[in-house]
Design a protein around this motif. Structure first.
Motif, PDB file in Angstrom:
ATOM      1  N   TRP A  27       0.821  -1.203   0.000  1.00  0.00           N
ATOM      2  CA  TRP A  27       0.000   0.000   0.000  1.00  0.00           C
ATOM      3  C   TRP A  27       0.862   1.263   0.000  1.00  0.00           C
ATOM      4  N   ASN A  29       3.179   1.908  -1.950  1.00  0.00           N
ATOM      5  CA  ASN A  29       3.401   2.330  -3.339  1.00  0.00           C
ATOM      6  C   ASN A  29       2.380   3.378  -3.763  1.00  0.00           C
ATOM      7  N   TRP A  30       1.172   3.295  -3.215  1.00  0.00           N
ATOM      8  CA  TRP A  30       0.158   4.290  -3.541  1.00  0.00           C
ATOM      9  C   TRP A  30       0.558   5.662  -3.004  1.00  0.00           C
ATOM     10  N   LEU A  33       3.269   7.010  -5.632  1.00  0.00           N
ATOM     11  CA  LEU A  33       2.862   7.303  -7.014  1.00  0.00           C
ATOM     12  C   LEU A  33       2.687   8.795  -7.309  1.00  0.00           C
ATOM     13  N   LEU A  66       2.818  -3.337  -7.495  1.00  0.00           N
ATOM     14  CA  LEU A  66       1.379  -3.234  -7.286  1.00  0.00           C
ATOM     15  C   LEU A  66       0.631  -4.314  -8.052  1.00  0.00           C
ATOM     16  N   GLY A  71      -2.728  -4.876  -6.371  1.00  0.00           N
ATOM     17  CA  GLY A  71      -3.069  -3.462  -6.238  1.00  0.00           C
ATOM     18  C   GLY A  71      -3.150  -2.977  -4.812  1.00  0.00           C
TER      19      GLY A  71
END
Length: 73
Positions: A27, A29-30, A33, A66, A71
């Motif tokens: 998570w 990575n979100w 981004l 992801l 995701g």
């Protein structure tokens, strides 16, 4: 100057993306981004493309991670 800013944003994002390769931390990575995409945009506007290319490599690592985790994980 824009390439330097993009490179710094890429380094900050890389610090977030590397630990996010551990299971159940995907998570993060979100969170990285938006920083990566900002670095890509700033790098695109600069004369040198090194910062943009570095951000694109970090983006590729984050997207692969992801997609492997579905995701979220």
């Amino acid at each position: 100057m824009g390439s330097l800013i993009a490179f710094v944003l890429g380094l900050v994002s890389l610090v977030i993306v590397i630990p996010a390769t551990i299971p159940f931390l995907g998570w993060a990575n979100w969170l990285a981004l938006p920083l990566i995409l900002t670095g890509v945009i700033i790098g695109q506007l600069s004369r040198s493309k090194a910062g943009r290319n570095f951000c694109l490599v970090v983006l590729l690592v984050a997207i692969i991670r992801l997609s492997l985790g579905g995701g979220l994980i």
